[in-house]
Design an enzyme around this catalytic site. Structure first.
Site, PDB file in Angstrom:
ATOM      1  N   LYS A 202       0.859  -1.190   0.000  1.00 21.03           N
ATOM      2  CA  LYS A 202       0.000   0.000   0.000  1.00 21.03           C
ATOM      3  C   LYS A 202       0.890   1.233   0.000  1.00 21.03           C
ATOM      4  CE  LYS A 202      -3.568   2.451   2.517  1.00 21.03           C
ATOM      5  NZ  LYS A 202      -4.591   2.371   3.567  1.00 21.03           N
ATOM      6  N   ARG A 212     -10.850   9.798   2.084  1.00 22.42           N
ATOM      7  CA  ARG A 212     -10.703  10.440   3.393  1.00 22.42           C
ATOM      8  C   ARG A 212     -11.886  11.377   3.640  1.00 22.42           C
ATOM      9  NH1 ARG A 212      -4.087  11.201   3.018  1.00 22.42           N
ATOM     10  NH2 ARG A 212      -3.661   8.950   2.948  1.00 22.42           N
ATOM     11  N   LYS A 256      -2.241  -1.499  -3.800  1.00 18.36           N
ATOM     12  CA  LYS A 256      -3.085  -0.311  -3.718  1.00 18.36           C
ATOM     13  C   LYS A 256      -2.237   0.951  -3.791  1.00 18.36           C
ATOM     14  CE  LYS A 256      -6.099   1.930  -0.466  1.00 18.36           C
ATOM     15  NZ  LYS A 256      -6.455   2.044   0.908  1.00 18.36           N
ATOM     16  N   TYR A 321     -15.264   1.124  -6.690  1.00 20.92           N
ATOM     17  CA  TYR A 321     -16.533   1.820  -6.433  1.00 20.92           C
ATOM     18  C   TYR A 321     -17.472   1.685  -7.625  1.00 20.92           C
ATOM     19  CZ  TYR A 321     -13.696   3.587  -2.657  1.00 20.92           C
ATOM     20  OH  TYR A 321     -12.873   3.645  -1.571  1.00 20.92           O
TER      21      TYR A 321
HETATM   22  C1  PBG Z   1      -7.362   3.489   5.598  1.00 16.06           C
HETATM   23  C2  PBG Z   1      -7.660   3.292   4.164  1.00 16.06           C
HETATM   24  C3  PBG Z   1      -7.472   4.222   3.126  1.00 16.06           C
HETATM   25  C4  PBG Z   1      -8.025   3.646   1.998  1.00 16.06           C
HETATM   26  C5  PBG Z   1      -8.505   2.381   2.349  1.00 16.06           C
HETATM   27  N1  PBG Z   1      -8.259   2.176   3.681  1.00 16.06           N
HETATM   28  C6  PBG Z   1      -6.946   5.619   3.125  1.00 16.06           C
HETATM   29  C7  PBG Z   1      -5.614   5.896   3.637  1.00 16.06           C
HETATM   30  O1  PBG Z   1      -4.776   5.022   3.812  1.00 16.06           O
HETATM   31  O2  PBG Z   1      -5.405   7.071   3.917  1.00 16.06           O
HETATM   32  C8  PBG Z   1      -8.107   4.328   0.655  1.00 16.06           C
HETATM   33  C9  PBG Z   1      -9.183   3.857  -0.252  1.00 16.06           C
HETATM   34  C10 PBG Z   1      -9.527   4.779  -1.365  1.00 16.06           C
HETATM   35  O3  PBG Z   1      -8.889   5.823  -1.586  1.00 16.06           O
HETATM   36  O4  PBG Z   1     -10.476   4.454  -2.083  1.00 16.06           O
HETATM   37  N2  PBG Z   1      -6.265   2.896   6.130  1.00 16.06           N
END
Ligand code: PBG
Length: 332
Positions: A202, A212, A256, A321
């Site tokens: 990630k 967010r 991701k 989504y």
């Molecule tokens: C939280 C999390 C995030 C996403 C999924 N779980 C945001 C982040 O790490 O700040 C992002 C998903 C998206 O942008 O669609 N840990």
């Protein structure tokens, strides 16, 4: 002259008609490849559109159950739940994550009641929807996100979600050692069949902004997440992360964001015998919607082409989504 050379060899021959293109297609995309992320909020009968994610809403618990039923009817095998925790339930330590009656647990139970085991329920393990500072873990006095103390809380959060009925817990926090700790706790607490999908690679990405907003952590977050999420410049490191998460007991791994990191997906797929998922994140969704709204491309075609690209790169499945919309397109 070789017969397997132009003009005897013509690759366009196989592309000349629809039946032939169908016959030779290497990759198939079906609704069963999709996981649908859904945002939950407090209240009754609530649908709150999210401005930065046009077409995506937060739903109250009973309406989330209806979305899950819709997903099952479309052939989508799994949903992913994310809570927009009320402001007064956020705290420095994110303790609301451990409340067995929190929004997330109520949503899990509502989906289970409505759908039985017809659909999988994936839950995110990380503290950012529960902390008053928007970071995924606990801060020390200097504001650094601590690793081991955070892992201890994530373990309890994962068990809380599993006890409520989650089928897949997905640690998205990027702490070291959390997969092993969660796996051991699941075994010891009577959840041997709960899967772990590790957000293994990630990245500290600029594509998470609308998410967010959706969970309400955007305005709270100071600084960034670069001391735990990965540097977008790194590929080798992603393979180390994946290797570790597999060794620690992950059932599947995730990369991701999605499209900008398809090279990572392909490398993971080639190197490891493990299901690999990708998350087409909020900023990617917003980009497609913005392009379509600007007349820069056909929305349906953009959606299906990008999702097919994930499958071609080696993904077992994709969190998107666009899942329900794509499933409708694929089902004709
Ligand atoms: C939280 C999390 C995030 C996403 C999924 N779980 C945001 C982040 O790490 O700040 C992002 C998903 C998206 O942008 O669609 N840990």
């Amino acid at each position: 002259m070789s017969l397997a050379a132009y003009p005897n060899l013509r690759l366009r021959r196989l592309r000349a008609s629809g039946w032939s293109r169908a016959l030779h297609r290497e990759t198939v995309l079906t609704p069963a490849d999709l996981i649908w992320p859904l945002f939950v909020t407090e209240g009754q009968g609530v649908e709150e559109p999210i401005a930065s994610l046009p077409g995506v809403s937060r739903w109250s618990v009973e309406r989330i159950a209806a979305r899950a039923k819709e997903a099952a009817a479309l052939g989508i095998p799994c949903i992913a739940l994310f809570p927009n925790t009320q402001a007064d339930r956020r705290s420095d330590d994110g303790a609301e994550a451990l409340n067995p009656d929190n929004l997330m647990c109520r949503a899990i139970k509502a989906v289970r009641d409505a759908c039985g085991h017809e659909i999988g329920i994936l839950t995110d393990v990380a503290l950012d929807p529960y902390t008053s500072h928007g970071q995924d873990g606990l801060l020390d006095a200097a504001g650094y996100v601590t690793n081991d103390d955070t892992v201890a809380v994530l373990v309890d959060q994962a068990i809380n979600q599993a006890a409520a009925g989650a089928d897949i817990v997905a640690p998205s926090d990027m702490m070291d050692g959390r997969v092993r700790a969660i796996r051991m706790a699941l075994e010891m607490n009577g959840h041997p069949n709960v899967q772990i999908m590790a957000y293994a690679a990630k990245y500290a990405s600029a594509f998470y902004g609308p998410f967010r907003d959706a969970v309400g952590s955007g305005g709270l977050l100071k600084g960034d997440k670069r001391s735990y999420q990965m540097d977008p410049a790194n590929g080798e490191e992603a393979l180390r992360e994946v290797a570790l998460d597999i060794a620690e007991g992950a059932d599947s791994v995730m990369v991701k964001p999605g499209l900008p990191y398809l090279d990572i997906v392909a490398r993971v797929k080639e190197r490891f015998e493990v299901p690999v998922f990708a998350y087409q994140v909020s900023g990617e969704y917003a980009m497609i919607e913005a392009a379509a709204a600007a007349g820069a491309g056909d929305r349906d075609a953009l959606v299906l082409e990008t999702l097919m690209a994930f499958k071609r790169a080696g993904c077992t499945g994709v969190l998107t989504y666009h899942a329900a919309h794509a499933a409708r397109l694929l089902n004709g």
